[in-house]
Scaffold this motif. Structure first.
Motif: not given
Length: 378
Positions: A1-5, A19-20, A32-37, A42-43
């Motif tokens: 399972m790949v964690p999401e941040i 967190a990381y 890793v993401g955010a609205p619009g990004f 991420a390693a």
């Protein structure tokens, strides 16, 4: 399972290291993401990050970097070596590396020390080290290293503040002035080579074109802002760890080792510039498709217990670094030695004086661990 941040998660912004770190212990890769990004890969583990940074299947591209709205005549100077790959990058790196070697950085130390001393002597009894010391210092150093006239250096400090913001109207508006000043510095350096970075490059066997030299000055301005955040992060960390501060004050000879440890423990880079897969790549059991971006989560990598003993403990006596705060592989930070020396000089001078923290205000920046303000009594 790949964690999401989520980069907008308040917990991630307030304490990215925890967190990381949680993501790192779940899997070597996260999303890793955010609205619009994003999301982007991420390693999160040291070994995985080294593999990504040294793998030619992941490349930097011009769209890895921000391209502000600037006049067309400036754009020729904005495609830096950091965005290049292959033979073109290797050629430039070979030419300019001697000017940024560890030996040359030590040679420049006596020219950095008076810059630091002047800034410290001008501090009020209660000073904001971000505003009054750490922000102006990197641009003062760059001006010294490329021969910007003294009468122009206050203007270049303003350029440095604008560039450090990373984007916005002030960032874009500063670029024409930087390019004009850089072209003039290159012309002076060709007419009468000095003992500085441009002088070294003029005397090199394989000469750079004017455009390449101006572009290098722009790259210095861009990447040279790192010590501003590193210095204030380091001071805040040492004031929060008085035992480590006492060790360092008792033995100033530990400073080079301490600087590397501080880069590992509280370096400003949380997420690196994206690299893009040139082809489908299977990494740590995950398929990263062609053109998908991947970053290194330095906040996790530099505290990986697989690479460091007791990694969440700040230890200014820690032998050897192994951190990836300056990257790894062909794009290892060109100015790493200079950044180390600049930080050593700044911290040595600062810590020779009594300091007491009054107010620490951290910037809510998901990509960079930095302070908005560090008010101290000197």
């Amino acid at each position: 399972m790949v964690p999401e941040i989520s980069l907008t998660d308040p917990e991630v912004i307030a304490d990215p290291f925890t967190a990381y770190g949680r993501a790192r212990e779940q899997a070597p890769l996260a999303r890793v993401g955010a609205p619009g990004f994003g999301p982007v890969w991420a390693a999160t583990r040291h070994e995985t990050a080294r593999a990504v940074l040294g793998d030619a299947r992941f490349e930097l591209r011009p769209d890895s970097y921000q391209t502000p709205d600037v006049p067309e005549h400036c754009r020729a100077y904005m495609h830096t070596m950091s965005e290049m790959e292959g033979a073109g990058h290797a050629r430039l790196r070979r030419i300019v590396s001697p000017a940024f070697s560890a030996r040359r950085a030590l040679d420049f130390r006596p020219r950095i020390e008076p810059l630091v001393a002047r800034l410290l002597d001008a501090l009020p009894a209660e000073a904001d080290l971000v505003r009054d010391f750490a922000r102006p210092l990197p641009m003062d150093v760059i001006c010294e290293l490329v021969g910007i006239p003294h009468e122009d250096r206050m203007r270049w400090r303003e350029y440095g503040i604008a560039v450090a913001s990373g984007s916005g109207p002030a960032f874009a508006a500063s670029i024409p002035g930087i390019m004009t000043g850089a072209r003039a510095a290159v012309a002076r350096g060709r007419e009468e080579p000095r003992d500085d970075v441009l002088g070294d490059l003029v005397r090199a066997d394989d000469r750079l074109s004017e455009t390449e030299m101006v572009t290098l000055v722009w790259q210095l301005v861009m990447s040279g802002q790192t010590p501003a955040n590193l210095i204030t992060n380091a001071v805040a960390a040492l004031l929060e760890h008085p035992d480590q501060l006492a060790v360092l004050r008792a033995d100033p000879g530990l400073m080079p080792r301490a600087v590397d440890e501080l880069i590992r423990w509280c370096g400003p880079t949380l997420l690196t510039i994206p690299r893009y897969a040139r082809e489908d790549v299977t990494l740590e059991g995950c398929l990263i498709r062609q053109d998908e971006p991947i970053v290194t989560a330095a906040a996790a990598v530099n505290r990986d217990p697989r690479a460091f003993d007791n990694p969440d403990h700040l230890d200014v006596t820690r032998p050897g670094s192994g951190h990836l705060g300056f990257g790894h592989g062909p794009h290892f930070c060109l100015g790493a030695s200079l950044a180390r020396v600049q930080t050593e000089v700044a911290l040595t001078a600062l810590l020779s004086r009594p300091l007491e923290a009054v107010k620490v205000e951290r910037a809510p920046d998901p990509g960079t661990w930095r302070l908005n303000s560090l008010v101290v009594r000197v």
